[in-house]
Design a protein around this motif. Structure first.
Motif, PDB file in Angstrom:
ATOM      1  N   HIS A   1       7.224   2.090   0.298  1.00 15.73           N
ATOM      2  CA  HIS A   1       6.406   1.186   0.787  1.00 15.73           C
ATOM      3  C   HIS A   1       5.579   0.416  -0.114  1.00 15.73           C
ATOM      4  CE1 HIS A   1       3.317   4.379   0.096  1.00 15.73           C
ATOM      5  NE2 HIS A   1       2.582   3.354  -0.131  1.00 15.73           N
ATOM      6  N   GLU A   2       5.411   1.046  -1.443  1.00 12.04           N
ATOM      7  CA  GLU A   2       4.710   0.334  -2.463  1.00 12.04           C
ATOM      8  C   GLU A   2       5.862  -0.919  -2.967  1.00 12.04           C
ATOM      9  OE1 GLU A   2       2.198   3.515  -4.971  1.00 12.04           O
ATOM     10  OE2 GLU A   2       4.223   3.614  -4.927  1.00 12.04           O
ATOM     11  N   THR A   3       7.040  -0.503  -3.081  1.00  9.49           N
ATOM     12  CA  THR A   3       8.011  -1.540  -3.433  1.00  9.49           C
ATOM     13  C   THR A   3       8.008  -2.810  -2.333  1.00  9.49           C
ATOM     14  OG1 THR A   3       9.589   0.077  -4.492  1.00  9.49           O
ATOM     15  CG2 THR A   3      10.420  -2.135  -3.916  1.00  9.49           C
ATOM     16  N   GLU A   4       8.106  -2.163  -1.058  1.00 14.36           N
ATOM     17  CA  GLU A   4       8.121  -3.287  -0.055  1.00 14.36           C
ATOM     18  C   GLU A   4       6.904  -4.284   0.028  1.00 14.36           C
ATOM     19  OE1 GLU A   4      10.770  -4.214   2.290  1.00 14.36           O
ATOM     20  OE2 GLU A   4      11.625  -3.399   0.268  1.00 14.36           O
ATOM     21  N   ARG A   5       5.797  -3.486  -0.350  1.00 14.91           N
ATOM     22  CA  ARG A   5       4.394  -4.204  -0.341  1.00 14.91           C
ATOM     23  C   ARG A   5       4.518  -5.459  -1.442  1.00 14.91           C
ATOM     24  NH1 ARG A   5      -1.161  -3.733   0.440  1.00 14.91           N
ATOM     25  NH2 ARG A   5      -0.908  -1.487   1.313  1.00 14.91           N
ATOM     26  N   ALA A   6       4.914  -5.097  -2.683  1.00 15.18           N
ATOM     27  CA  ALA A   6       5.255  -5.909  -3.639  1.00 15.18           C
ATOM     28  C   ALA A   6       6.067  -7.143  -3.230  1.00 15.18           C
ATOM     29  CB  ALA A   6       5.616  -5.265  -5.064  1.00 15.18           C
ATOM     30  N   TRP A   7       7.250  -6.481  -2.643  1.00 14.95           N
ATOM     31  CA  TRP A   7       8.268  -7.605  -2.333  1.00 14.95           C
ATOM     32  C   TRP A   7       7.490  -8.594  -1.118  1.00 14.95           C
ATOM     33  CZ3 TRP A   7      13.362  -7.950  -3.815  1.00 14.95           C
ATOM     34  CH2 TRP A   7      14.319  -8.906  -3.060  1.00 14.95           C
ATOM     35  N   LEU A   8       6.872  -8.122  -0.420  1.00 14.69           N
ATOM     36  CA  LEU A   8       6.078  -8.945   0.716  1.00 14.69           C
ATOM     37  C   LEU A   8       5.152  -9.719   0.369  1.00 14.69           C
ATOM     38  CD1 LEU A   8       5.735  -9.804   3.652  1.00 14.69           C
ATOM     39  CD2 LEU A   8       4.258  -7.818   4.035  1.00 14.69           C
TER      40      LEU A   8
ATOM     41  N   ALA B   1      -2.134  -7.943  -1.505  1.00 12.19           N
ATOM     42  CA  ALA B   1      -1.500  -7.139  -2.821  1.00 12.19           C
ATOM     43  C   ALA B   1      -1.958  -5.988  -3.296  1.00 12.19           C
ATOM     44  CB  ALA B   1      -1.005  -8.364  -3.532  1.00 12.19           C
ATOM     45  N   ALA B   2      -3.340  -5.960  -3.342  1.00 15.67           N
ATOM     46  CA  ALA B   2      -4.250  -4.792  -3.719  1.00 15.67           C
ATOM     47  C   ALA B   2      -3.898  -3.689  -2.922  1.00 15.67           C
ATOM     48  CB  ALA B   2      -5.489  -5.160  -4.106  1.00 15.67           C
ATOM     49  N   PRO B   3      -3.949  -2.404  -3.405  1.00 15.53           N
ATOM     50  CA  PRO B   3      -3.708  -1.218  -2.560  1.00 15.53           C
ATOM     51  C   PRO B   3      -4.855  -1.258  -1.413  1.00 15.53           C
ATOM     52  CG  PRO B   3      -3.321  -0.711  -4.673  1.00 15.53           C
ATOM     53  CD  PRO B   3      -3.658  -2.090  -4.658  1.00 15.53           C
ATOM     54  N   PRO B   4      -4.942  -0.860  -0.423  1.00 16.56           N
ATOM     55  CA  PRO B   4      -5.871  -0.784   0.558  1.00 16.56           C
ATOM     56  C   PRO B   4      -7.234   0.435   0.132  1.00 16.56           C
ATOM     57  CG  PRO B   4      -4.299   0.346   1.521  1.00 16.56           C
ATOM     58  CD  PRO B   4      -3.809  -0.256   0.322  1.00 16.56           C
ATOM     59  N   PRO B   5      -8.415   0.202   0.691  1.00 17.72           N
ATOM     60  CA  PRO B   5      -9.304   0.950   0.202  1.00 17.72           C
ATOM     61  C   PRO B   5      -9.019   2.183   0.760  1.00 17.72           C
ATOM     62  CG  PRO B   5     -10.187  -0.405   1.997  1.00 17.72           C
ATOM     63  CD  PRO B   5      -8.649  -0.963   1.518  1.00 17.72           C
ATOM     64  N   ARG B   6      -9.556   3.450  -0.266  1.00 16.74           N
ATOM     65  CA  ARG B   6      -9.198   4.767   0.252  1.00 16.74           C
ATOM     66  C   ARG B   6      -9.711   5.062   1.536  1.00 16.74           C
ATOM     67  NH1 ARG B   6      -7.635   7.918  -3.953  1.00 16.74           N
ATOM     68  NH2 ARG B   6      -8.702   9.881  -3.202  1.00 16.74           N
TER      69      ARG B   6
ATOM     70  N   VAL C   1       4.775   4.778   7.843  1.00 17.36           N
ATOM     71  CA  VAL C   1       4.118   3.624   8.763  1.00 17.36           C
ATOM     72  C   VAL C   1       4.424   2.448   8.119  1.00 17.36           C
ATOM     73  CG1 VAL C   1       1.919   2.781   9.609  1.00 17.36           C
ATOM     74  CG2 VAL C   1       2.357   5.055   9.962  1.00 17.36           C
ATOM     75  N   ASN C   2       4.379   2.208   6.888  1.00 18.81           N
ATOM     76  CA  ASN C   2       4.220   1.171   6.313  1.00 18.81           C
ATOM     77  C   ASN C   2       5.618   0.430   5.573  1.00 18.81           C
ATOM     78  OD1 ASN C   2       1.282   0.627   6.038  1.00 18.81           O
ATOM     79  ND2 ASN C   2       1.231   2.211   4.275  1.00 18.81           N
ATOM     80  N   ALA C   3       6.649   1.262   5.497  1.00 18.40           N
ATOM     81  CA  ALA C   3       7.765   0.565   5.015  1.00 18.40           C
ATOM     82  C   ALA C   3       8.427  -0.381   5.845  1.00 18.40           C
ATOM     83  CB  ALA C   3       8.891   1.918   4.733  1.00 18.40           C
ATOM     84  N   SER C   4       8.692   0.101   7.225  1.00 16.38           N
ATOM     85  CA  SER C   4       9.222  -0.774   8.343  1.00 16.38           C
ATOM     86  C   SER C   4       8.604  -1.955   8.563  1.00 16.38           C
ATOM     87  CB  SER C   4       9.712   0.017   9.467  1.00 16.38           C
ATOM     88  OG  SER C   4      10.759   0.921   9.509  1.00 16.38           O
ATOM     89  N   GLU C   5       7.029  -1.802   8.564  1.00 16.00           N
ATOM     90  CA  GLU C   5       6.270  -2.905   8.691  1.00 16.00           C
ATOM     91  C   GLU C   5       6.293  -3.923   7.929  1.00 16.00           C
ATOM     92  OE1 GLU C   5       2.671  -4.739  10.831  1.00 16.00           O
ATOM     93  OE2 GLU C   5       3.657  -3.003  11.267  1.00 16.00           O
ATOM     94  N   TYR C   6       6.570  -3.562   6.322  1.00 16.37           N
ATOM     95  CA  TYR C   6       6.394  -4.711   5.442  1.00 16.37           C
ATOM     96  C   TYR C   6       7.739  -5.294   5.356  1.00 16.37           C
ATOM     97  CZ  TYR C   6       2.139  -2.290   3.526  1.00 16.37           C
ATOM     98  OH  TYR C   6       1.058  -1.800   3.420  1.00 16.37           O
TER      99      TYR C   6
END
Length: 215
Positions: free
Chosen positions: A4-11, A85-90, A101-106
């Protein structure tokens, strides 16, 4: 990095490479609406929440529309994309959701951007990401297809297949064939933009296309 971190960066990179007013596969959404949705999803969950893929079949909600309306040019858009692009707040539930939850979404929203202006070729997915998306697809598909009369079987190019919905009411079974990422797009309501073949009786195929084809 996790997937999900990889896909966030790609998105995020895809958002930056896309004009703020560019079309997407989501009904009524430009790139700025998609960026607003992603920010709200993580930083105002009640305003931006939604099941994976639902953005393809409904317009932007009021909160998304309001945030998108603040984007009046490239600088506003760049700031909004940087927020995503920044990580969401804790404190955000999605800060702890991880791949589940995030991999498919991104992945889906990256393709919403890539294919918004017309057909493009599928991304070549690493084996680990492909396997993760396949597992998530098998959980998502029965929910997405629950009201459908025809049965549905998903088939990958390596001939691995899964029956994800049972036929009922006298209907037959429809087979969807394609790469894993393309099947994810099809089942999420983006069949018209996915490189997927649909096989079955004409009436059953029509029912599947009606459900899975966005505006």
């Amino acid at each position: 990095m996790t997937w999900h971190e990889t896909e966030r960066a790609w998105l995020a990179d895809t958002l930056r490479a896309t004009a703020y007013d560019a079309p997407t596969l989501c009904a009524g959404w430009q790139a700025r609406h998609l960026a607003a949705h992603l920010v709200l999803r993580e930083r105002a969950p009640r305003a931006g929440a939604g099941a994976v893929g639902t953005a393809a079949t409904r317009g932007p909600g009021a909160a998304t529309e309001r945030l998108a309306a603040t984007v009046e040019g490239p600088a506003d858009y760049a700031a909004l994309v940087d927020t995503f692009a920044a990580p969401p707040p804790r404190w955000s539930p999605l800060a702890w959701a991880g791949d589940a939850v995030n991999a498919s979404e991104y992945f889906i929203h990256t393709e919403d951007l890539r294919r918004g202006a017309g057909p493009v070729g599928p991304r070549a997915l690493p084996d680990g990401l492909r396997d993760l998306l396949w597992g998530q697809l098998l959980r998502m598909a029965p929910v997405r297809l629950r009201r459908l009369g025809p049965g549905v079987v998903l088939v990958r190019p390596d001939d691995l297949r899964s029956a994800v919905h049972r036929a009922r009411g006298g209907h037959g079974t429809v087979v969807l064939r394609g790469e894993v990422g393309e099947l994810v797009l099809a089942v999420s309501g983006r069949l018209q933009a996915a490189d997927v073949t649909v096989e079955g009786a004409p009436d059953d195929v029509a029912a599947v296309r009606e459900l899975l084809t966005g505006p």
